[in-house]
Design a protein around this motif. Structure first.
Motif, PDB file in Angstrom:
ATOM      1  N   ASP A   1      11.557  14.504  -1.251  1.00 19.99           N
ATOM      2  CA  ASP A   1      10.553  14.825  -0.228  1.00 19.99           C
ATOM      3  C   ASP A   1       9.171  14.645  -0.841  1.00 19.99           C
ATOM      4  O   ASP A   1       8.850  15.273  -1.858  1.00 19.99           O
ATOM      5  N   PHE A   2       8.341  13.830  -0.184  1.00 24.45           N
ATOM      6  CA  PHE A   2       7.108  13.328  -0.781  1.00 24.45           C
ATOM      7  C   PHE A   2       5.885  13.739   0.031  1.00 24.45           C
ATOM      8  O   PHE A   2       5.860  13.588   1.249  1.00 24.45           O
ATOM      9  N   ASN A   3       4.888  14.279  -0.671  1.00 20.66           N
ATOM     10  CA  ASN A   3       3.567  14.594  -0.099  1.00 20.66           C
ATOM     11  C   ASN A   3       2.502  13.804  -0.835  1.00 20.66           C
ATOM     12  O   ASN A   3       2.674  13.440  -2.003  1.00 20.66           O
ATOM     13  N   ILE A   4       1.369  13.562  -0.147  1.00 19.03           N
ATOM     14  CA  ILE A   4       0.272  12.815  -0.774  1.00 19.03           C
ATOM     15  C   ILE A   4      -1.060  13.267  -0.189  1.00 19.03           C
ATOM     16  O   ILE A   4      -1.164  13.510   1.021  1.00 19.03           O
ATOM     17  N   TRP A   5      -2.055  13.396  -1.070  1.00 20.29           N
ATOM     18  CA  TRP A   5      -3.408  13.803  -0.703  1.00 20.29           C
ATOM     19  C   TRP A   5      -4.430  12.867  -1.341  1.00 20.29           C
ATOM     20  O   TRP A   5      -4.139  12.192  -2.339  1.00 20.29           O
ATOM     21  N   ASN A   6      -5.637  12.857  -0.803  1.00 23.34           N
ATOM     22  CA  ASN A   6      -6.788  12.300  -1.502  1.00 23.34           C
ATOM     23  C   ASN A   6      -6.999  13.142  -2.761  1.00 23.34           C
ATOM     24  O   ASN A   6      -7.094  14.374  -2.688  1.00 23.34           O
ATOM     25  N   ALA A   7      -7.070  12.500  -3.922  1.00 25.47           N
ATOM     26  CA  ALA A   7      -7.171  13.226  -5.183  1.00 25.47           C
ATOM     27  C   ALA A   7      -8.455  14.034  -5.301  1.00 25.47           C
ATOM     28  O   ALA A   7      -8.533  14.958  -6.117  1.00 25.47           O
ATOM     29  N   HIS A   8      -9.467  13.705  -4.501  1.00 28.44           N
ATOM     30  CA  HIS A   8     -10.762  14.376  -4.597  1.00 28.44           C
ATOM     31  C   HIS A   8     -11.019  15.335  -3.435  1.00 28.44           C
ATOM     32  O   HIS A   8     -11.963  16.135  -3.504  1.00 28.44           O
TER      33      HIS A   8
END
Length: 285
Positions: free
Chosen positions: A70-77
């Protein structure tokens, strides 16, 4: 059978939905122009987060055998910008593969990553209508588990992702709807969500190109390869079918990035039809 009906969201010439497939194919094929800069495994029933700069590749792999992630992703900043699973379903599909993009939420609305390679791309549609790498469902969580079973279990994907992002200053409230990697799902005749046994083999992978600087998080699902019923009368502990997942991060030769630039956030500035009025202290002396 339903007749084919056109998708609601159609790409116009030059829009962000018109993917330069030749660019991503060049990246995929030029294995001699990438360098492995980090690799690690995520043990069973745990989670891990990591950062990847824009213009890089990362792979999620099955180093031992079939396992759902299960994968989540955000803007690193700016973690307010994150994967928008619902809009990605509309723009790309309920299941994704090579050349599909994961889109961010409003007011950003831009591709965060583009899928460049998928060893399960030929899975297609099975006899039950199942497909792989889904955005249909979301992460398992201890709240639903308590609702269904009356028991506490602390290693659901929601919990794994929560623990994974804590060192990055994020909390449970930042965990969001996921991309279920290596997971086969669909809708049955009652329009209910179903899951099937993971078809991945040892060495399979899903590869992404980072369009912006991203923070990623991955949970090795406690359901393992989903070959064991998790709820209902036939449910049992699937510990024996749980396996680790791998992550590989690559830098790319600058020659591969010629003509590419990181996408800007959506340029809508219409203020939703509102007329902005200066504050009272600016209107009166």
């Amino acid at each position: 059978m339903y007749k084919h009906y056109p998708a609601a969201y159609q790409a116009s010439k030059g829009s962000a939905l018109s993917v330069d497939t030749a660019f991503y194919e060049r990246i995929r094929e030029a294995k001699d122009k990438r360098m492995l800069i980090e690799s690690f495994e995520v043990p069973i029933r745990t989670g891990r987060a990591w950062r990847v700069p824009a213009g890089h590749l990362f792979r999620i792999t099955t180093p031992v055998g079939p396992q759902v992630g299960d994968f989540n992703i955000w803007n690193a900043h700016d973690p307010r910008e994150r994967l928008w699973a619902a809009r990605t379903r509309q723009l790309q599909g309920a299941h994704v593969s090579t050349y599909d993009r994961l889109w961010s939420n409003l007011p950003f609305l831009r591709p965060m990553v583009t899928i460049t390679d998928d060893t399960l791309a030929n899975y297609g549609i099975d006899e039950h209508g199942g497909r792989v790498h889904d955005l249909l469902g979301t992460r398992c969580d201890p709240y639903v588990n308590k609702l269904l079973t009356g028991e506490d279990f602390h290693h659901h994907c929601h919990s794994n992702l929560t623990r994974a992002v804590l060192p990055y200053g994020l909390t449970e409230f930042d965990v969001h709807d996921v991309l279920n990697i290596f997971q086969v799902t669909g809708l049955n005749d009652e329009d209910m969500y179903f899951m099937k046994t993971c078809p991945a083999k040892q060495g399979d992978y899903l590869e992404f190109f980072t369009e912006i600087d991203v923070l990623c998080a991955l949970s090795t699902c406690p359901g393992g390869d989903l070959s064991v019923a998790l709820w209902g009368p036939d449910a049992r502990d699937p510990l024996s079918v749980c396996r680790p997942l791998g992550v590989e991060i690559y830098s790319l030769d600058n020659s591969l990035l010629a003509g590419w630039s990181s996408p800007e956030r959506a340029n809508y500035k219409g203020n939703h039809g509102l007329k902005l009025v200066p504050p009272a202290w600016d209107r009166y002396d």
